[in-house]
Design a protein around this motif. Structure first.
Motif, PDB file in Angstrom:
ATOM      1  N   PRO A   1       0.835  -1.207   0.000  1.00 55.71           N
ATOM      2  CA  PRO A   1       0.000   0.000   0.000  1.00 55.71           C
ATOM      3  C   PRO A   1       0.868   1.255   0.000  1.00 55.71           C
ATOM      4  N   SER A   2       0.386   2.281  -0.658  1.00 53.13           N
ATOM      5  CA  SER A   2       1.131   3.539  -0.771  1.00 53.13           C
ATOM      6  C   SER A   2       0.657   4.506   0.305  1.00 53.13           C
ATOM      7  N   GLU A   3       1.509   4.739   1.325  1.00 51.82           N
ATOM      8  CA  GLU A   3       1.148   5.641   2.417  1.00 51.82           C
ATOM      9  C   GLU A   3       2.380   6.383   2.908  1.00 51.82           C
ATOM     10  N   SER A   4       2.162   7.569   3.421  1.00 46.38           N
ATOM     11  CA  SER A   4       3.256   8.361   3.984  1.00 46.38           C
ATOM     12  C   SER A   4       3.562   7.913   5.413  1.00 46.38           C
ATOM     13  N   ILE A   5       4.723   8.293   5.898  1.00 48.33           N
ATOM     14  CA  ILE A   5       5.116   8.021   7.288  1.00 48.33           C
ATOM     15  C   ILE A   5       4.098   8.628   8.249  1.00 48.33           C
ATOM     16  N   ASP A   6       3.688   9.864   7.955  1.00 48.08           N
ATOM     17  CA  ASP A   6       2.716  10.548   8.827  1.00 48.08           C
ATOM     18  C   ASP A   6       1.411   9.773   8.906  1.00 48.08           C
ATOM     19  N   PHE A   7       0.841   9.457   7.738  1.00 49.81           N
ATOM     20  CA  PHE A   7      -0.476   8.835   7.699  1.00 49.81           C
ATOM     21  C   PHE A   7      -0.446   7.416   8.260  1.00 49.81           C
ATOM     22  N   ALA A   8       0.620   6.666   7.967  1.00 50.51           N
ATOM     23  CA  ALA A   8       0.679   5.265   8.380  1.00 50.51           C
ATOM     24  C   ALA A   8       0.922   5.105   9.874  1.00 50.51           C
ATOM     25  N   VAL A   9       1.774   5.960  10.450  1.00 47.10           N
ATOM     26  CA  VAL A   9       2.191   5.744  11.841  1.00 47.10           C
ATOM     27  C   VAL A   9       2.056   6.981  12.718  1.00 47.10           C
ATOM     28  N   MET A  10       2.667   8.095  12.317  1.00 45.23           N
ATOM     29  CA  MET A  10       2.815   9.227  13.224  1.00 45.23           C
ATOM     30  C   MET A  10       1.475   9.764  13.743  1.00 45.23           C
ATOM     31  N   GLU A  11       0.458   9.782  12.889  1.00 46.94           N
ATOM     32  CA  GLU A  11      -0.835  10.312  13.309  1.00 46.94           C
ATOM     33  C   GLU A  11      -1.556   9.405  14.301  1.00 46.94           C
ATOM     34  N   HIS A  12      -1.041   8.194  14.503  1.00 45.87           N
ATOM     35  CA  HIS A  12      -1.726   7.221  15.365  1.00 45.87           C
ATOM     36  C   HIS A  12      -0.964   6.922  16.656  1.00 45.87           C
ATOM     37  N   LEU A  13       0.135   7.623  16.900  1.00 47.43           N
ATOM     38  CA  LEU A  13       0.945   7.314  18.080  1.00 47.43           C
ATOM     39  C   LEU A  13       0.150   7.451  19.374  1.00 47.43           C
ATOM     40  N   GLY A  14      -0.779   8.388  19.415  1.00 46.23           N
ATOM     41  CA  GLY A  14      -1.554   8.586  20.637  1.00 46.23           C
ATOM     42  C   GLY A  14      -2.400   7.390  21.022  1.00 46.23           C
ATOM     43  N   GLU A  15      -2.659   6.499  20.053  1.00 44.16           N
ATOM     44  CA  GLU A  15      -3.467   5.312  20.336  1.00 44.16           C
ATOM     45  C   GLU A  15      -2.717   4.289  21.176  1.00 44.16           C
ATOM     46  N   LEU A  16      -1.399   4.453  21.296  1.00 46.69           N
ATOM     47  CA  LEU A  16      -0.586   3.481  22.032  1.00 46.69           C
ATOM     48  C   LEU A  16      -0.437   3.848  23.496  1.00 46.69           C
ATOM     49  N   SER A  17      -1.129   4.863  23.934  1.00 48.65           N
ATOM     50  CA  SER A  17      -1.029   5.319  25.317  1.00 48.65           C
ATOM     51  C   SER A  17       0.417   5.676  25.615  1.00 48.65           C
ATOM     52  N   SER A  18       1.050   5.032  26.605  1.00 47.85           N
ATOM     53  CA  SER A  18       2.418   5.410  26.989  1.00 47.85           C
ATOM     54  C   SER A  18       3.461   4.399  26.528  1.00 47.85           C
ATOM     55  N   SER A  19       3.062   3.438  25.694  1.00 49.17           N
ATOM     56  CA  SER A  19       4.031   2.400  25.304  1.00 49.17           C
ATOM     57  C   SER A  19       5.138   2.945  24.415  1.00 49.17           C
ATOM     58  N   VAL A  20       4.845   3.936  23.575  1.00 44.91           N
ATOM     59  CA  VAL A  20       5.861   4.606  22.756  1.00 44.91           C
ATOM     60  C   VAL A  20       5.578   6.093  22.800  1.00 44.91           C
ATOM     61  N   SER A  21       6.582   6.881  23.094  1.00 44.40           N
ATOM     62  CA  SER A  21       6.407   8.322  23.186  1.00 44.40           C
ATOM     63  C   SER A  21       6.651   8.986  21.842  1.00 44.40           C
ATOM     64  N   GLY A  22       5.786   9.934  21.504  1.00 41.79           N
ATOM     65  CA  GLY A  22       6.017  10.808  20.368  1.00 41.79           C
ATOM     66  C   GLY A  22       6.558  12.127  20.871  1.00 41.79           C
ATOM     67  N   VAL A  23       7.687  12.558  20.340  1.00 39.90           N
ATOM     68  CA  VAL A  23       8.354  13.772  20.807  1.00 39.90           C
ATOM     69  C   VAL A  23       8.581  14.706  19.621  1.00 39.90           C
TER      70      VAL A  23
END
Length: 499
Positions: free
Chosen positions: A267-289
């Motif tokens: 599938p053709s997706e950007s880094i932002d759309f595929a992962v970065m926009e969804h980091l908040g769904e992981l609660s505290s398991s991975v921090s977005g900085v």
């Protein structure tokens, strides 16, 4: 507000300053808004838009300032398309950088490209902190960039996913924005609250006035293993297709060719759309900085951005190449073909000249250049795809004249360069050596040609051209026949692995 506490699940066992940084350059862009300089087969990252080096070369040099403070891998990992591989490799060589180039059979945006780069690193036992950079951006202050990378790398070494946010200088509607949260530790970063798409003018003004938003730079710093876990969690289809394409890959010189049929399914997706926009769904398991960056960044997305970055005269005019201004104001000229551009009484204008096309546009309307490119592609016009001068792994050719039934090219072959053993179904060729020495294979015979000597290649005859000398071989080729397209080539043997 309380500071964000970073997770320790990925914490490094050694000091973060000792974890090597690995430059990953994503070089798959096309840059249609910078036509006529940028073409499908010679995109903006390969062009010397702002100085004596291309944007790709400037990107490769960007981590030099870090060398004294922390280890940086000598080899740069580059992901690019098949059509651009030789020019990309040659430009990396010219800046003295070792490179490992991953070839995408087709464009699938940045998330699959980064996944394959991370797989290459992890498979090689290098779970490095990746500094992921688009190849077609400009940064004026390399020292400030290096300092910001050092801050971001400390977060990334502990397992965080870090992005650089550009401190906005205006309410720009052409960029995506990042919402910034509480401070994250004491290094200078902030928690990543979310991404927002390109806003309208009023909303962009609200974002900038609030002080809570930064421009999205598209630059990411994180460990290879962390990215692979995230892409597997959020986009398992991308992860699976990329793994299969990587498993089916083959090495060719400095290139890693991904499996074509497997990568096409990705599938053709950007880094932002595929992962970065969804980091908040992981609660505290991975921090977005988010780490703020103030270093004169630009995505060099259009001709007005070029005007903004280059030095100007007292009237706001910018000249690249030969130009004369008479009563002109805020005018950008770029002469690629060497011809003089004379501007009289112009205001807020862009004039770009190449040997086969000229662009004249209001500065406020330059975004519409992409519509011209779309129309050219719909007409299958050569100006959408190639320049008159086309680079090849052995040198280049320049189509200097042509009409129905004939074409004239200037061909330059680098010392040691060797064209493929080939044949044409629809054209014959006359070769005239201007300078240097040519080794010609024609059927079963081989012979040398020197300056002012010539030969004839009949239609359907197998042939090859080589430069056995120590200086460039320059020659004139006159083609004649019923069809003169570049796809009328049957290759029997090729040093560079082309089919």
């Amino acid at each position: 507000m309380n500071s964000t506490v970073l997770p320790s699940s990925h914490a490094a066992a050694r000091p973060t300053a000792q974890i090597p940084l690995q430059a990953v350059i994503l070089a798959g862009g096309s840059g249609t808004r910078l036509w006529p300089l940028s073409r499908e087969h010679f995109p903006k990252q390969l062009i010397e838009l702002l100085g004596d080096e291309s944007l790709l070369q400037s990107t490769a040099r960007r981590l030099d300032a870090l060398q004294n403070s922390r280890p940086v891998a000598d080899e740069v990992l580059v992901v690019c398309g098949e059509e651009h591989r030789f020019t990309t490799a040659e430009q990396m060589r010219r800046v003295g950088r070792q490179s490992r180039i991953i070839l995408e059979p087709v464009g699938r945006n940045t998330a699959p490209a980064l996944t394959c780069a991370a797989l290459e690193l992890v498979e090689g036992g290098k779970d490095a902190v990746m500094v992921v950079m688009p190849a077609d951006h400009a940064i004026v202050d390399a020292a400030a960039f290096a300092k910001t990378v050092a801050v971001a790398a400390d977060y990334a070494a502990e397992g965080a996913v870090v992005t650089m946010g550009i401190v906005p200088t205006r309410p720009d509607t052409g960029y995506g924005y990042i919402k910034v949260g509480a401070t994250a530790g004491e290094q200078g970063g902030y928690s990543l609250e979310g991404f927002v798409e390109k806003p309208g003018k009023e909303l962009a003004q609200t974002y900038v006035s609030s002080g809570e938003y930064l421009w999205n730079s598209g630059i990411f710093i994180l460990r290879a293993s962390v990215w692979l876990k995230l892409i597997e969690h959020f986009r398992p289809l991308i992860a699976d297709a990329a793994r299969r394409a990587f498993a089916a890959s083959s090495s060719d010189r400095d290139f890693l060719r991904l499996g074509q049929s497997e990568f096409v399914e990705c599938p053709s997706e950007s880094i932002d759309f595929a992962v970065m926009e969804h980091l908040g769904e992981l609660s505290s398991s991975v921090s977005g900085v988010v780490v703020p960056l103030q270093a004169g960044w630009s995505d060099v997305g259009s001709w007005d951005a070029i005007w903004d970055l280059l030095p100007k005269d007292a009237s706001g005019n910018v000249a690249r190449g030969r130009a004369m201004f008479e009563g002109a104001v805020n005018t950008l000229t770029h002469s690629e073909g060497g011809r003089l551009i004379a501007c009289v009484g112009t205001e807020d204008l862009v004039v770009v000249e190449t040997p086969d096309a000229i662009l004249v546009a209001k500065t406020s309307e330059v975004q519409r250049v992409k519509n011209i490119v779309a129309r050219l592609k719909a007409e299958n016009a050569a100006e959408a795809h190639y320049h008159r001068k086309v680079y090849r792994p052995w040198g280049y050719y320049d189509s200097i004249d042509g009409d129905r039934g004939f074409q004239v090219k200037r061909i330059v072959v680098n010392p040691g360069g060797r064209l493929s053993l080939q044949m044409h179904h629809h054209r014959a060729e006359h070769w005239i050596v201007v300078s240097g020495t040519a080794l010609v294979t024609r059927g079963d015979e081989s012979f040398l040609l020197s300056e002012n000597e010539s030969t004839f290649i009949p239609l359907g005859q197998t042939h090859r051209l080589e430069n056995p000398g120590k200086i460039p071989l320059s020659m004139i080729e006159v083609q004649s026949g019923s069809y003169l397209g570049e796809d009328d080539i049957v290759r029997f043997d090729d040093t560079y692995g082309r089919k």
